[in-house]
Design an enzyme around this catalytic site. Structure first.
Site, PDB file in Angstrom:
ATOM      1  N   GLY A 191      22.641  -3.351  -9.397  1.00 44.68           N
ATOM      2  CA  GLY A 191      23.785  -4.187  -9.756  1.00 44.68           C
ATOM      3  C   GLY A 191      24.453  -3.731 -11.034  1.00 44.68           C
ATOM      4  O   GLY A 191      25.247  -4.460 -11.614  1.00 44.68           O
TER       5      GLY A 191
ATOM      6  N   SER B 255      20.054   0.380 -12.655  1.00 46.12           N
ATOM      7  CA  SER B 255      20.813   1.442 -11.985  1.00 46.12           C
ATOM      8  C   SER B 255      21.858   0.791 -11.092  1.00 46.12           C
ATOM      9  O   SER B 255      21.879  -0.431 -10.935  1.00 46.12           O
ATOM     10  CB  SER B 255      19.874   2.296 -11.140  1.00 46.12           C
ATOM     11  OG  SER B 255      19.525   1.566  -9.976  1.00 46.12           O
ATOM     12  N   LYS B 256      22.681   1.634 -10.484  1.00 45.48           N
ATOM     13  CA  LYS B 256      23.730   1.122  -9.605  1.00 45.48           C
ATOM     14  C   LYS B 256      23.165   0.226  -8.515  1.00 45.48           C
ATOM     15  O   LYS B 256      23.740  -0.786  -8.163  1.00 45.48           O
ATOM     16  CB  LYS B 256      24.468   2.288  -8.948  1.00 45.48           C
ATOM     17  CG  LYS B 256      25.749   2.620  -9.642  1.00 45.48           C
ATOM     18  CD  LYS B 256      26.534   3.591  -8.811  1.00 45.48           C
ATOM     19  CE  LYS B 256      27.892   3.808  -9.445  1.00 45.48           C
ATOM     20  NZ  LYS B 256      28.697   4.760  -8.733  1.00 45.48           N
ATOM     21  N   ARG B 257      22.014   0.647  -7.986  1.00 44.38           N
ATOM     22  CA  ARG B 257      21.409  -0.110  -6.891  1.00 44.38           C
ATOM     23  C   ARG B 257      21.027  -1.534  -7.301  1.00 44.38           C
ATOM     24  O   ARG B 257      21.003  -2.444  -6.506  1.00 44.38           O
ATOM     25  CB  ARG B 257      20.171   0.613  -6.377  1.00 44.38           C
ATOM     26  CG  ARG B 257      20.292   1.074  -4.940  1.00 44.38           C
ATOM     27  CD  ARG B 257      19.093   1.898  -4.564  1.00 44.38           C
ATOM     28  NE  ARG B 257      18.881   2.961  -5.545  1.00 44.38           N
ATOM     29  CZ  ARG B 257      17.714   3.283  -6.072  1.00 44.38           C
ATOM     30  NH1 ARG B 257      16.627   2.635  -5.738  1.00 44.38           N
ATOM     31  NH2 ARG B 257      17.605   4.264  -6.962  1.00 44.38           N
TER      32      ARG B 257
END
Ligand code: GLU
Length: 466
Positions: free
Chosen positions: A243, A239-241
């Site tokens: 990376g 996910s975005k979190r």
């Protein structure tokens, strides 16, 4: 001849998972002296935007992966898709379906109540009567009704799909005439003579549909390689979190494009125990058949480590060029090479390197409070004052070793230890107690500025005392 392509849909930025499949496609074509095409899949006019397409092209340009020919925009090819839809209709391989929205709802409902897979029941497949009025037809392809669709995936091995479980006469053109996703992918792969399709395995379930289209056209299907996903440390989709960022975010964080590519090539592929690969080595050793069958895990520490390896080895001129992105221009600094060389070993990213250089190049505006309290006490200021005098007497020092020799002699004469001078001097030079070798720092700052910065710290204390 191997021809590969990268075919992003411009619904957002270029994601690192996409960049990895682009890299694999690039390497495989170059290894075979073939072509690598960039095809922007922008037929979904509602979800796609020009800004996103531009952003993808810019990100791609930053990575240095070059595509042969100009990028191909599918939105400019509607006439071509139309002509193939017409051809399939003429050849009776596709047909018009006049099912209304109400009929479709009814069909879905009855399939739901029978607990069977929702699918089109083929009611217009052999329709010959008068079409109902008021319904703009969709075009459906005549897909096989039973049997298997199978292919030999270069990573997953033999893949079989039972037609009854997953296929129906799917739509290739909507009632407004626009072609559907799987249709245009297959048409373009066929027309662009793509020999090897390397893409994420989230596309695996599209492949049988695309094969149906290839078969209707009578064209040999390409070799498919479905690459397993990149997962996070917990084994979940990245996910975005974790990376899963826009490729350009990596630029902003201070990663070098070649380091990012090196990191990505290793996520899911290896060659012996080698970690660092130049692009030429990647081309030499890469083969998509060696891509891991299982998903790989994203590891930020590893990315930082690889980036640091590249920063250590890069030419100073290229580093200086890269640092301009971080608003740092040291092109005309008289000691630019020394500056880079004294710091490059300590920086994991260009952003860090820029920060370290800035701390040396710019006179400190303020002093780190903790460091100041800890080291500017006792005889620290007197020692600094005396060292300043020694510098003035000595006249200009032109190298780190000259500063060092002078300091050694000064310490000896005064009966002092290096630590009595080094930390106060660092604080005077860069505002904090962290810097590379203090003599290298002095050399880079330059004789006159060293004297000025010592003077500034001496005055600063004066002000505090008032
Ligand atoms: N346009 C698709 C995507 O962005 C890729 C299609 C393909 O590689 O076949 O996911």
């Amino acid at each position: 001849m191997v021809i590969t392509r990268f075919a992003p849909s411009p619904t957002g930025y270029l994601h690192i998972g996409g960049l990895r499949t682009a890299l694999y496609s690039y390497l495989w074509s170059k290894k075979n002296s073939g072509d690598f095409l960039l095809r922007i899949e922008d037929t979904d006019l509602k979800r796609n935007s020009k800004e996103a397409a531009d952003a993808i092209e810019n990100a791609f340009a930053w990575t240095g992966l070059s595509h042969d020919e100009k990028p191909i925009y599918q939105s400019t090819r509607f006439d071509i898709y139309k002509s193939y839809i017409k051809r399939l209709l003429d050849e009776d391989k596709a047909y018009k379906c006049y099912m209304s929205k109400e009929e479709l709802d009814e069909l879905r409902e009855s399939q739901r109540s029978q607990k069977i897979r929702p699918h089109y029941d083929g009611r217009y497949r052999d329709f010959e009567g008068e079409p109902p009025s008021g319904v703009e037809p969709v075009i459906r392809i005549k897909a096989p009704i039973e049997g298997e669709i199978s292919f030999d995936d270069g990573i997953k091995g033999e893949v079989h799909f039972n037609v009854k479980d997953m296929l129906d006469d799917f739509i290739i053109a909507r009632s407004d005439g626009t072609p559907t996703y799987n249709f245009v992918v297959a048409i373009d792969d066929a027309l662009m003579k793509i020999t090897d399709v390397i893409r994420g395995d989230d596309h695996l379930s599209n492949t049988p549909k695309q094969i149906v289209i290839y078969e209707a056209l009578g064209i040999k299907i390409p070799k498919f390689y479905h690459v397993p996903m990149i997962l996070n440390n917990q084994g979940k989709k990245l996910s975005k979190r974790d990376g899963a960022l826009d490729v350009m975010e990596y630029k902003k964080e201070g990663y070098l494009p070649e380091a990012l590519l090196n990191f990505l090539v290793r996520l899911g592929w290896s060659h012996k125990d080698q970690e660092i690969f130049s692009i030429d080595e990647m081309i030499e050793f890469f083969n998509p058949s060696d891509i891991n069958k299982s998903a790989s895990a994203y590891n930020e520490e590893k990315l930082l480590w690889i980036n640091a390896q590249y920063i250590k080895k890069l030419s100073s001129s290229r580093l200086i060029e890269e640092l301009r992105f971080f608003d740092l221009d040291i092109k005309n600094h008289p000691k630019k090479d020394e500056l880079i060389d004294s710091l490059r070993e300590r920086a994991k990213t260009l952003k860090e390197l820029a920060k370290m250089i800035r701390a040396i190049v710019n006179e400190p505006i303020d002093y780190d409070e903790k460091a100041y309290k800890k080291f500017i006490k006792g005889d620290a200021l007197e020692n600094l004052e005396a060292f300043k005098q020694a510098l003035l007497v000595h006249k200009e020092c032109k190298s780190a070793s000259e500063f060092e020799a002078l300091a050694k002699k000064f310490l000896e004469d005064k009966g002092l230890k290096l630590k009595d001078l080094a930390q106060p001097l660092r604080i005077a030079m860069v505002g904090s107690a962290v810097s590379p070798s203090v003599f290298e720092v002095l050399n880079v700052i330059g004789y006159n500025n060293v004297i000025a910065r010592i003077g500034k710290l001496l005055n600063y204390k004066g002000k505090n005392d008032e």
